[in-house]
Design a protein around this motif. Structure first.
Motif, PDB file in Angstrom:
ATOM      1  N   UNK A 179      -5.723 -48.492   0.796  1.00 46.19           N
ATOM      2  CA  UNK A 179      -6.607 -48.615   1.928  1.00 46.19           C
ATOM      3  C   UNK A 179      -7.158 -50.260   2.058  1.00 46.19           C
ATOM      4  N   UNK A 180      -7.486 -50.963   0.908  1.00 40.02           N
ATOM      5  CA  UNK A 180      -8.089 -52.249   0.744  1.00 40.02           C
ATOM      6  C   UNK A 180      -6.574 -53.164   1.465  1.00 40.02           C
ATOM      7  N   UNK A 181      -5.656 -52.910   0.829  1.00 40.36           N
ATOM      8  CA  UNK A 181      -4.606 -53.747   1.118  1.00 40.36           C
ATOM      9  C   UNK A 181      -4.213 -53.531   2.737  1.00 40.36           C
ATOM     10  N   UNK A 182      -4.133 -52.292   3.128  1.00 38.72           N
ATOM     11  CA  UNK A 182      -3.872 -52.024   4.579  1.00 38.72           C
ATOM     12  C   UNK A 182      -4.896 -52.625   5.467  1.00 38.72           C
ATOM     13  N   UNK A 183      -6.338 -52.486   5.041  1.00 38.24           N
ATOM     14  CA  UNK A 183      -7.336 -52.901   5.870  1.00 38.24           C
ATOM     15  C   UNK A 183      -7.136 -54.357   6.258  1.00 38.24           C
ATOM     16  N   UNK A 184      -6.809 -55.105   4.914  1.00 35.79           N
ATOM     17  CA  UNK A 184      -6.966 -56.615   5.306  1.00 35.79           C
ATOM     18  C   UNK A 184      -5.631 -56.981   5.977  1.00 35.79           C
ATOM     19  N   UNK A 185      -4.787 -56.251   6.051  1.00 33.48           N
ATOM     20  CA  UNK A 185      -3.453 -56.718   6.966  1.00 33.48           C
ATOM     21  C   UNK A 185      -3.515 -56.403   8.240  1.00 33.48           C
ATOM     22  N   UNK A 186      -4.292 -55.470   8.419  1.00 35.60           N
ATOM     23  CA  UNK A 186      -4.379 -54.839   9.940  1.00 35.60           C
ATOM     24  C   UNK A 186      -5.366 -55.706  11.088  1.00 35.60           C
ATOM     25  N   UNK A 187      -4.963 -56.970  11.151  1.00 34.52           N
ATOM     26  CA  UNK A 187      -5.340 -58.082  12.014  1.00 34.52           C
ATOM     27  C   UNK A 187      -5.053 -57.505  13.787  1.00 34.52           C
ATOM     28  N   UNK A 188      -5.946 -57.845  14.586  1.00 39.26           N
ATOM     29  CA  UNK A 188      -6.071 -57.560  15.888  1.00 39.26           C
ATOM     30  C   UNK A 188      -4.525 -57.722  16.518  1.00 39.26           C
ATOM     31  N   UNK A 189      -3.964 -58.981  16.262  1.00 32.74           N
ATOM     32  CA  UNK A 189      -2.802 -59.333  16.621  1.00 32.74           C
ATOM     33  C   UNK A 189      -1.666 -58.152  16.251  1.00 32.74           C
ATOM     34  N   UNK A 190      -1.545 -57.976  14.996  1.00 35.10           N
ATOM     35  CA  UNK A 190      -0.724 -57.192  14.226  1.00 35.10           C
ATOM     36  C   UNK A 190      -0.755 -55.795  14.838  1.00 35.10           C
ATOM     37  N   UNK A 191      -2.045 -55.220  15.151  1.00 31.90           N
ATOM     38  CA  UNK A 191      -2.154 -54.049  15.826  1.00 31.90           C
ATOM     39  C   UNK A 191      -1.639 -53.805  16.998  1.00 31.90           C
ATOM     40  N   UNK A 192      -2.123 -54.713  18.053  1.00 29.51           N
ATOM     41  CA  UNK A 192      -1.255 -54.868  19.313  1.00 29.51           C
ATOM     42  C   UNK A 192       0.067 -54.827  19.202  1.00 29.51           C
ATOM     43  N   UNK A 193       1.016 -55.434  18.387  1.00 24.58           N
ATOM     44  CA  UNK A 193       2.155 -55.664  18.293  1.00 24.58           C
ATOM     45  C   UNK A 193       2.604 -54.340  17.850  1.00 24.58           C
ATOM     46  N   UNK A 194       2.149 -53.643  16.712  1.00 22.36           N
ATOM     47  CA  UNK A 194       2.606 -52.313  16.400  1.00 22.36           C
ATOM     48  C   UNK A 194       2.443 -51.250  17.281  1.00 22.36           C
ATOM     49  N   UNK A 195       1.324 -51.349  18.108  1.00 24.38           N
ATOM     50  CA  UNK A 195       0.841 -50.330  19.234  1.00 24.38           C
ATOM     51  C   UNK A 195       2.159 -50.640  20.421  1.00 24.38           C
ATOM     52  N   UNK A 196       2.709 -51.746  20.644  1.00 24.09           N
ATOM     53  CA  UNK A 196       3.598 -51.981  21.713  1.00 24.09           C
ATOM     54  C   UNK A 196       5.028 -51.412  21.094  1.00 24.09           C
ATOM     55  N   UNK A 197       5.193 -51.712  20.097  1.00 23.56           N
ATOM     56  CA  UNK A 197       6.498 -51.183  19.460  1.00 23.56           C
ATOM     57  C   UNK A 197       6.489 -49.780  19.517  1.00 23.56           C
ATOM     58  N   UNK A 198       5.478 -49.061  19.020  1.00 26.75           N
ATOM     59  CA  UNK A 198       5.389 -47.588  19.169  1.00 26.75           C
ATOM     60  C   UNK A 198       5.455 -47.075  20.599  1.00 26.75           C
ATOM     61  N   UNK A 199       4.687 -47.771  21.536  1.00 23.63           N
ATOM     62  CA  UNK A 199       4.749 -47.396  23.039  1.00 23.63           C
ATOM     63  C   UNK A 199       6.191 -47.586  23.621  1.00 23.63           C
ATOM     64  N   UNK A 200       6.819 -48.534  23.525  1.00 21.86           N
ATOM     65  CA  UNK A 200       8.099 -48.788  23.602  1.00 21.86           C
ATOM     66  C   UNK A 200       9.197 -47.843  23.286  1.00 21.86           C
ATOM     67  N   UNK A 201       9.103 -47.285  21.925  1.00 20.97           N
ATOM     68  CA  UNK A 201       9.777 -46.332  21.384  1.00 20.97           C
ATOM     69  C   UNK A 201       9.613 -44.948  22.151  1.00 20.97           C
ATOM     70  N   UNK A 202       8.244 -44.616  22.454  1.00 19.14           N
ATOM     71  CA  UNK A 202       7.915 -43.397  23.134  1.00 19.14           C
ATOM     72  C   UNK A 202       8.341 -43.460  24.528  1.00 19.14           C
ATOM     73  N   UNK A 203       8.458 -44.698  25.372  1.00 19.35           N
ATOM     74  CA  UNK A 203       8.765 -44.889  26.556  1.00 19.35           C
ATOM     75  C   UNK A 203      10.535 -44.636  26.449  1.00 19.35           C
ATOM     76  N   UNK A 204      11.185 -45.188  25.771  1.00 11.45           N
ATOM     77  CA  UNK A 204      12.522 -45.057  25.660  1.00 11.45           C
ATOM     78  C   UNK A 204      12.799 -43.472  25.416  1.00 11.45           C
TER      79      UNK A 204
END
Length: 233
Positions: A179-204
């Motif tokens: 949890x601590x390692x995950x939480x420190x790496x989940x910046x706002x920019x990274x979250x937006x990027x991950x969400x976009x990748x997941x969204x693109x996969x779902x759209x495809x």
């Protein structure tokens, strides 16, 4: 009996990778889980996650029971996949467009529950997931897409969706213990990027399923006629 058991095991195993993939969907539950694991310990986070998973099970049951009659009538109609594809496409577009706020990443929740109040943590996890109508839409898409392939047999459906839930839960356990390692790496920019990748996969995936459903025009017209008959009954 042996063949039936083998089929159930294979349905279960095939679903695990899908559950692992789904566990990386970024939403409010993701961050509450990390926050709980980092501040209250693994046991408290596991109980919270069990509440989340129970809400998923309730949603799966609602989606299946609510669409069973239509699924039963249209199991062998390819255009059924277009319906699941449309739901997945919309869900993917929402995932891409809707950006998480910085406040949600900081997990400023009003409901603070002591780490040893396991019933409260379970209920909190359940409510966090259950109040999100998007989760119901997502599970509806999963039910529409996969249950026809399982011949609408309840034991196969249970085995398959159990595999998804187990795969999901296993990755959640890894998140909790890291949890601590995950939480420190989940910046706002990274979250937006991950969400976009997941969204693109779902759209495809949604576009692919829609194309599969509409590719046979004759089959599609037959399906529409079948739906109209069901509505008149």
């Amino acid at each position: 009996m042996i063949e039936s058991t083998y089929t159930l095991i294979m349905d279960f195993i095939k679903a695990i990778p899908l559950g692992i993939t789904l566990s990386f969907l970024i939403g409010p539950v993701f961050f509450v889980l990390l926050e709980t694991g980092a501040t209250k310990g693994a046991r408290a986070a596991i109980v919270l996650d069990l509440g989340v998973i129970f809400a998923d099970i309730v949603f799966i049951a609602i989606a299946f029971l609510g669409s069973y009659k239509l699924l039963e009538q249209l199991t062998h109609h390819p255009a059924l996949y277009a319906l699941g594809g449309m739901i997945m496409l919309v869900y993917g577009l929402i995932t891409i467009i809707k950006k998480p706020t910085k406040e949600s990443l900081e997990n400023k929740t009003e409901l603070e529950i002591p780490k040893n109040n396991y019933l409260g943590l379970f209920v909190k996890g359940f409510l966090l997931n259950f109040i999100n109508i998007g989760v119901l839409a997502f599970w509806l898409a999963m039910v529409v897409i996969f249950t026809p392939k399982l011949d609408l047999k309840v034991n196969r459906i249970i085995a398959f969706f159990s595999g998804i839930i187990i795969g999901y839960f296993l990755v959640d356990l890894a998140k909790i213990f890291l949890a601590k390692q995950f939480k420190s790496k989940m910046t706002h920019k990274r979250v937006v990027k991950i969400r976009r990748i997941i969204g693109i996969v779902l759209v495809i995936g949604g576009i692919y399923l829609i194309n599969e459903g509409f590719s046979d025009e004759k089959s599609f017209n037959t399906t529409i006629e079948h739906i109209q008959k069901i509505e008149k009954e």
